[in-house]
Structure formats: structure tokens, C-alpha cells
Design a protein around this motif. Structure first.
Motif, PDB file in Angstrom:
ATOM      1  N   UNK A  32      -8.239   9.330  -5.915  1.00 29.64           N
ATOM      2  CA  UNK A  32      -9.186   8.554  -5.122  1.00 29.64           C
ATOM      3  C   UNK A  32     -10.268   9.533  -4.672  1.00 29.64           C
ATOM      4  N   UNK A  92      -5.997   3.414  -0.138  1.00 34.22           N
ATOM      5  CA  UNK A  92      -6.111   3.113  -1.573  1.00 34.22           C
ATOM      6  C   UNK A  92      -5.365   4.176  -2.381  1.00 34.22           C
ATOM      7  N   UNK A  93      -5.523   5.431  -1.973  1.00 31.54           N
ATOM      8  CA  UNK A  93      -4.779   6.504  -2.650  1.00 31.54           C
ATOM      9  C   UNK A  93      -3.275   6.277  -2.523  1.00 31.54           C
ATOM     10  N   UNK A  94      -2.866   5.869  -1.338  1.00 35.45           N
ATOM     11  CA  UNK A  94      -1.442   5.591  -1.111  1.00 35.45           C
ATOM     12  C   UNK A  94      -0.948   4.555  -2.103  1.00 35.45           C
ATOM     13  N   UNK A  98      -6.803  13.325  -3.207  1.00 40.58           N
ATOM     14  CA  UNK A  98      -7.895  12.739  -2.440  1.00 40.58           C
ATOM     15  C   UNK A  98      -9.046  13.712  -2.605  1.00 40.58           C
ATOM     16  N   UNK A 102      -2.197   3.856  -5.051  1.00 36.13           N
ATOM     17  CA  UNK A 102      -2.190   4.412  -6.405  1.00 36.13           C
ATOM     18  C   UNK A 102      -0.978   5.315  -6.639  1.00 36.13           C
ATOM     19  N   UNK A 116      -8.035   6.442   1.971  1.00 40.72           N
ATOM     20  CA  UNK A 116      -6.706   7.074   1.984  1.00 40.72           C
ATOM     21  C   UNK A 116      -5.606   6.062   1.678  1.00 40.72           C
ATOM     22  N   UNK A 168       1.067   9.126   5.955  1.00 36.49           N
ATOM     23  CA  UNK A 168       1.035  10.446   5.328  1.00 36.49           C
ATOM     24  C   UNK A 168       1.462  11.534   6.310  1.00 36.49           C
ATOM     25  N   UNK A 190       0.813  -1.212   0.000  1.00 40.53           N
ATOM     26  CA  UNK A 190       0.000   0.000   0.000  1.00 40.53           C
ATOM     27  C   UNK A 190       0.854   1.273   0.000  1.00 40.53           C
TER      28      UNK A 190
END
Lengths: 217, 217
Positions: A195, B205-207, A178, B209, B203, A113, A82
Motif C-alpha cells: 500500500x 487497506x494494507x491490513x 506501507x 491486503x 493503513x 498493528x 480488514x
DNA sequence: TAGATTGTTAATCGATTAACAATC
DNA sequence: TAGATTGTTAATCGATTAACAATC
């Protein structure tokens, strides 16, 4: 760099299950469970053992025949897949209700993050503090991005302001978003990582479910 | 009651596309478009015309051969399918950052929901106003539900408090939940209508991507 | 009537599940 | 070694796409 093998194309369906696996394994770890089989995971999560093994094998063989999976190792591997260990930098644009809630409520740090700045257009908000950060003017945003190179921007601004801000952010090198607006980012910028959280679509889906439940009574 | 025909089982994949259609048709209507074909919708939304016709025909034939669809009629039909005309009553439980943001930011009324009360456990918050409502004590919640019969509860409270609150709400007759916690409601109450928003999964999932985009460079 | 576009059936594609040989 | 469980291939299922007859 090491360990993560395979991975050519992985379907979105698989990707969306990874965070859930990650969370679940965290819970197990908290309970002191050290070892688990795909069958046990499946029972507890309401999936099939086959699916779990298929999902994991998109990325590599993390288990051991006859044994199962080591909970701590598997969780760490999924975390790495991830990218939670990458320390991505994030900025948030739009410090209204949603922006404030997201910056206070979402545990960015625990997802790898680093929320490094919050921007707003409103002079009344600039200079005030939210989630431990002082709100900056959106006029500074290009300079800030060129200097600090954030990986993602959290978009919690009004729809009308989104297109313009997006152009500015992309020009300044931001490629991950995001997105809490209804703006279709990928239509304009197909190469970005996007996303989206469509809260109002989610609420309408709930409406359907409630309505459907009523009618079938 | 009338117009909506068919509908036995409709797959979740179809249901999740309905809000997007509804929004899109609203935009068209705002531009004064009165008529549209499935091919045009498909091009503008990045789908296939087949899929749109298949989706709509889960609920009935809303178009006309040789003509296409009337934008206003189709939008109204989808709104009805979603139950946006039902005036469902909602309460919100947990007036922290997320609860405040949701109650202020989300346009419940425009989605056919009536947000009728907000509850919190914290005495310091009780009596203060949020989104035009005075925060009530969670101690009053059973009485309130028995009297006002809300259709759904928005759950924006801490994970530890969720199980207990859920038992109270279900006992008081609430059967729909907009869930912002990670609690697995359907595991305990499989007959409820549940729509969950897992922000932290989103979040992560964004990571993935962003990380994936980096690695393929 | 001719042209257009739906509603619907049939074909394709992808994702999930089942089965089992490999192996710890 | 025997038992267990993975990794992986094959079978099934469901969802998307294509095709076309019905019809406005």
C-alpha cells in the motif's frame, strides 16, 4: 475463521471503501446509535444505498430484512474483514522527519498493528528514542526480522536506499509494505502486499484542482 | 492560457494519473531520453498505450504521428495542466508531528508551491522555527490570510480543532485544502478544492491486503 | 513513398445504480 | 399480518481497451 463467508475476488474500489465504513460506524457507535439502514448510511456518507449493500454482500449478509444493520455487529465484521483483529507486527525503516511523524502520529495500535521496532542507518540517531522505541541500526535488521517476524515494514527512507533495503527485508521474510517512497515495489516483488502513499502526487492533484477552479471562474 | 486546448470535464481517474506521468517523464528526462512512444511508456509503467493516448487527449494533442512524444515538451505540458507553474501560496496549520514532517519532508517548491507560513495554537511552539519558518500564532491567521492571500492551507491539526479553523480560513478567503484530518470538508464547503490524505484508511487497506494474502495460502 | 505512431471512434469490460422478490 | 429493508438480479453508466483512419 467463522462468520466471513463469500469473498473470491473483491475489487480494489470496494476494499478502499471499507475503512471509511469502519470509521463511520465507529462514530455512530460513539453516539449510541445501535441500528441503521443502508439508506441512512448512504444519506450520511453521500453514497447510494445500493452501493453499500453491494459492497457488504461481497463478504456476506450482515443485515436483516426489515430491520437494517446492527451498528456494533457490522463494525466488528468490517474490522475482521480488514484484519484489524490480527495484531500484525510492524517495523519502521527510516527515522527521518516522515518516519518520526508516522510513528508518533499514526495510531497503529488502534488499527490492530504492533509497531515493534524502528531502524535507521544514521549512527547519530541509533540509540535515541522515538514513539517509545529505541532506534536500532539497519545492520541488525535481518537478524531482527528472522527472530521477530514482522508482517509489514513501513518504508520512510530515501528513494536511493529503498531498493537495497527492500531486497534485505524480502529476503528476511517481510511481505507487506506501507510505502512512502516512490519506489515501485510490485514491479520487483509482485507477490508482496503493498500500500503506497504518494504524498507528492497528492499535492500535485491538489494543484490541478486549485488551478482548475481558478480557470473556471 | 495558450497551448492547453480542450478540457471540459476530465474524470478524477485521469487526473490522478497525471502526477505519475509527470514523475515518469522526469525520470526519462534525467536519463537523457528525448523521444518516446505511448507503447514504450505503457510497457514501462504497466499501462496500455491506448489509455495513455486517451488520457493525454483529454487536454490536447501533444504528440506527432509516426514520431511519438517529445519527453521534455510532454512533461512541461503536463506540468502546466497540473498548474505546477502557477506558484501557488500555501500555509500550514498545526505544527505537531505530522505538520513538522510535511513541512520538512515534502518538496513544496519543486511542485510549484510556496510554503509561506506555519501556524500553531500552542504558545510553547509559537516563535520556534520549522522548515525555515517561524511558527506564528493561529490568532494572527485571519490577518495573515487577508494580507498574503494563500491559495491553499495544509491541515495537520487535531480533528476537534478542524471545523473551527476551517470556518476561519474560508472566511478569510482560502479555498484550497490539503487535508490530513478526517474532517469532511466538502460536506460543509462544496466549492473548495480539497485533496485529502487519509493515512489511517491507507493503513487499514494494507491490513486487508496482508490478511487476504495470508488467507489465500 | 513506406513505416510508424498518433488522435479518435467503436467495442468491451467493470462498476454503480435501480428494481424487486425474499424475508424478518 | 403489514411494513420495512435486505440480498440479489437486471439495467445503466462510465472507464478502459481495441481498432483504424489520419498524418507525420
Amino acid at each position: 475463521m467463522e462468520s466471513i463467508a463469500k469473498r473470491e475476488y473483491v475489487s480494489p474500489a470496494v476494499i478502499r471503501r471499507l475503512p471509511r465504513y469502519y470509521r463511520f460506524l465507529g462514530t455512530l457507535l460513539g453516539r449510541g446509535v445501535t441500528r441503521i439502514s443502508s439508506r441512512e448510511i448512504a444519506e450520511m456518507m453521500g453514497l447510494t444505498a445500493s452501493q453499500i449493500r453491494q459492497d457488504l454482500n461481497c463478504f456476506g449478509g450482515f443485515g436483516q430484512q426489515g430491520y437494517g444493520y446492527n451498528v456494533e455487529v457490522l463494525r466488528a465484521e468490517i474490522g475482521r474483514i480488514l484484519g484489524l483483529d490480527k495484531g500484525f507486527r510492524a517495523i519502521l525503516v527510516g527515522a527521518g522527519n516522515m518516519g518520526k511523524a508516522i510513528s508518533n502520529y499514526v495510531d497503529f495500535a488502534n488499527k490492530g498493528f504492533n509497531l515493534i521496532a524502528i531502524f535507521d542507518k544514521d549512527p547519530a540517531k541509533i540509540g535515541t528514542r522515538v514513539a517509545g522505541l529505541t532506534i536500532k541500526s539497519t545492520e541488525e535488521i535481518t537478524d531482527f526480522c528472522l527472530t521477530h517476524k514482522p508482517d509489514v515494514a513501513v518504508l520512510t527512507l530515501p528513494l536511493q536506499a529503498t531498493k537495497g533495503m527492500l531486497d534485505i527485508l524480502v529476503a528476511a521474510g517481510v511481505t507487506g509494505f506501507w510505502n512512502f517512497t516512490h519506489y515501485d515495489i510490485l514491479y520487483d516483488y509482485p507477490h508482496c502486499a503493498v500500500e503506497s502513499v504518494f504524498l507528492e502526487d497528492s499535492l500535485m492533484t491538489l494543484s490541478y484542482l486549485v488551478n482548475d477552479r481558478r480557470e473556471s471562474e
